[in-house]
Design a protein around this motif. Structure first.
Motif, mmCIF file in Angstrom:
data_model
loop_
_atom_site.group_PDB
_atom_site.id
_atom_site.type_symbol
_atom_site.label_atom_id
_atom_site.label_comp_id
_atom_site.label_asym_id
_atom_site.label_seq_id
_atom_site.Cartn_x
_atom_site.Cartn_y
_atom_site.Cartn_z
ATOM 1 N N ALA A 306 28.226 -33.648 20.026
ATOM 2 C CA ALA A 306 27.319 -34.320 19.099
ATOM 3 C C ALA A 306 26.762 -33.344 18.081
ATOM 4 O O ALA A 306 26.631 -33.651 16.891
ATOM 5 C CB ALA A 306 26.183 -34.982 19.885
ATOM 6 N N SER A 307 26.439 -32.136 18.517
ATOM 7 C CA SER A 307 25.912 -31.118 17.604
ATOM 8 C C SER A 307 26.957 -30.727 16.558
ATOM 9 O O SER A 307 26.645 -30.556 15.376
ATOM 10 C CB SER A 307 25.459 -29.890 18.400
ATOM 11 O OG SER A 307 25.036 -28.859 17.530
ATOM 12 N N ALA A 308 28.214 -30.595 16.994
ATOM 13 C CA ALA A 308 29.280 -30.235 16.059
ATOM 14 C C ALA A 308 29.486 -31.328 15.014
ATOM 15 O O ALA A 308 29.694 -31.043 13.833
ATOM 16 C CB ALA A 308 30.573 -29.982 16.825
ATOM 17 N N LEU A 309 29.414 -32.576 15.423
ATOM 18 C CA LEU A 309 29.564 -33.682 14.485
ATOM 19 C C LEU A 309 28.423 -33.700 13.476
ATOM 20 O O LEU A 309 28.629 -33.948 12.278
ATOM 21 C CB LEU A 309 29.631 -35.012 15.243
ATOM 22 C CG LEU A 309 30.890 -35.244 16.092
ATOM 23 C CD1 LEU A 309 30.740 -36.516 16.919
ATOM 24 C CD2 LEU A 309 32.121 -35.337 15.200
ATOM 25 N N LYS A 310 27.204 -33.422 13.940
ATOM 26 C CA LYS A 310 26.062 -33.389 13.028
ATOM 27 C C LYS A 310 26.224 -32.264 12.006
ATOM 28 O O LYS A 310 25.871 -32.409 10.830
ATOM 29 C CB LYS A 310 24.769 -33.214 13.823
ATOM 30 C CG LYS A 310 24.373 -34.431 14.643
ATOM 31 C CD LYS A 310 23.107 -34.184 15.445
ATOM 32 C CE LYS A 310 22.734 -35.406 16.276
ATOM 33 N NZ LYS A 310 21.506 -35.161 17.091
ATOM 34 N N ASN A 311 26.760 -31.129 12.451
ATOM 35 C CA ASN A 311 27.003 -30.021 11.523
ATOM 36 C C ASN A 311 28.039 -30.402 10.473
ATOM 37 O O ASN A 311 27.922 -30.028 9.294
ATOM 38 C CB ASN A 311 27.461 -28.783 12.289
ATOM 39 C CG ASN A 311 26.355 -28.148 13.113
ATOM 40 O OD1 ASN A 311 25.169 -28.318 12.797
ATOM 41 N ND2 ASN A 311 26.724 -27.427 14.148
ATOM 42 N N ASP A 312 29.060 -31.154 10.883
ATOM 43 C CA ASP A 312 30.066 -31.609 9.936
ATOM 44 C C ASP A 312 29.451 -32.507 8.873
ATOM 45 O O ASP A 312 29.746 -32.394 7.680
ATOM 46 C CB ASP A 312 31.192 -32.365 10.660
ATOM 47 C CG ASP A 312 32.087 -31.432 11.463
ATOM 48 O OD1 ASP A 312 32.019 -30.215 11.228
ATOM 49 O OD2 ASP A 312 32.831 -31.933 12.327
ATOM 50 N N VAL A 313 28.589 -33.417 9.306
ATOM 51 C CA VAL A 313 27.948 -34.339 8.366
ATOM 52 C C VAL A 313 27.037 -33.568 7.410
ATOM 53 O O VAL A 313 27.001 -33.822 6.203
ATOM 54 C CB VAL A 313 27.149 -35.411 9.128
ATOM 55 C CG1 VAL A 313 26.313 -36.250 8.164
ATOM 56 C CG2 VAL A 313 28.093 -36.295 9.931
ATOM 57 N N ALA A 314 26.314 -32.593 7.946
ATOM 58 C CA ALA A 314 25.397 -31.813 7.111
ATOM 59 C C ALA A 314 26.135 -30.998 6.068
ATOM 60 O O ALA A 314 25.592 -30.673 5.011
ATOM 61 C CB ALA A 314 24.552 -30.896 7.991
ATOM 62 N N ALA A 315 27.400 -30.663 6.357
ATOM 63 C CA ALA A 315 28.189 -29.846 5.432
ATOM 64 C C ALA A 315 28.779 -30.659 4.283
ATOM 65 O O ALA A 315 29.309 -30.083 3.329
ATOM 66 C CB ALA A 315 29.303 -29.134 6.186
#
Length: 330
Positions: A306-315
């Protein structure tokens, strides 16, 4: 469940108004965005498009045909376009072509002067249809070595100084001079094919020059099966070109219908001619599964994903390009 209203619309900077090179009848959504003939309508529509086995260019109201050579580098490979044979039906340069229809396997392009060209992928001939009497003009970038006339002037063989020999078939008699001048109006069907082999190749091309494809449909409704069906004009049996993968999977027609005497090179392997206006390709089913040795039962693993997906969205950044190609990458 039926929707009470259509999906909402949004402005897309990478999707401008439909090209004026699309006929009004098909200039409405949904529009094709990744077809094999998009170069015919992007910008001026003059970039060549690969319609196996030829590169085809629509420019200044004329159709140019190239049997492309390959340029190979350590980092890329591409096909070089050279206008081996150019055909037009209007007396002056200029004017625009229009894409009037398309389907799974073909696109039909109309040119000034009444020349209609159904470009069907995998056809060894380029077909030009003149419903009304019109001028027929031929030209080439090469030097013409010889023009031979056969069969009541309905077949011509043209040899260029680059070693190519082209066959020109016509439904009615036409006179082509030694420098490719046609001093008459023409009504009917003209077919053009590069002669890539010997007398056996020419005999096959002669035999099937009267039937031409107009449209093509791919039916994938049956699991592990693809059916190709072509609508044809003229008379006689249809001759189309197959790729190695087609022949590997082909259950119909039989191998006896493959004419290896007619062979064209392509970026996807050697193409051999096949007799028939329908093909059936059957794939061998392969079991596809997923197996994880540990799974994701631990909440810690889920939190990491979930954290990795949130980082992708933030990028993600705002799309600033107006290019349909690079917009997809952004």
């Amino acid at each position: 469940m039926l929707l009470s209203q259509p999906f909402p619309t949004t402005s897309n900077p990478a999707a401008p108004e439909p090209s004026s090179l699309l006929a009004p009848a098909i200039r409405q959504p949904p529009l094709p965005t990744n077809t094999g003939w998009l170069n015919f309508i992007l910008k001026e529509g003059s970039a060549p498009e690969y319609i196996h086995p030829y590169l085809v260019q629509c420019k200044d109201g004329a159709l140019s045909i190239s049997y492309p050579s390959r340029v190979v580098d350590a980092n890329f490979i591409y096909q070089a376009f050279v206008p081996d044979l150019t055909i037009r039906s209007n007396s002056l340069d200029g004017g625009k072509h229009v894409v009037s229809s398309f389907d799974d396997l073909s696109v039909t392009v109309e040119f000034p002067g009444g020349m209609v060209v159904p470009l069907v992928r995998g056809c060894p001939y380029i077909t030009l249809i003149f419903d009304e009497a019109a001028s027929l003009q031929l030209s080439t970038i090469h030097a013409v070595i010889e023009v031979s006339t056969f069969e009541s002037s309905t077949k011509h063989k043209v040899t260029f100084n680059n070693g190519q020999t082209w066959l020109i078939y016509s439904s009615d008699a036409v006179n082509i001079s030694s420098n490719l001048v046609v001093n008459q109006d023409f009504k009917g069907v003209v077919r053009v094919a590069l002669l890539t082999g010997n007398e056996a190749t020419e005999e096959v091309l002669d035999s099937f020059s009267s039937a031409y494809p107009l449209q093509g449909h791919a039916d994938i409704s049956c699991p592990f099966e693809i059916k190709y069906k072509w609508k044809k004009g003229g008379w006689g049996e249809l001759l189309m070109l197959s790729l190695p993968l087609h022949r590997e999977l082909m259950s119909y027609p039989s191998p006896d219908n493959v004419q290896t005497a007619v062979t064209y090179r392509s970026m996807d392997g050697d193409m051999h001619a096949v007799i028939g206006d329908s093909w059936t390709l059957n794939e061998i089913p392969i079991c596809v599964g997923w197996y994880s040795t540990k799974g994701l039962t631990d909440q810690c693993c889920r939190d990491i994903i979930a954290s990795a997906l949130k980082n992708d969205v933030a990028a993600l950044t705002k799309i600033t390009t107006d290019s349909s190609y690079f917009m997809g990458r952004q």
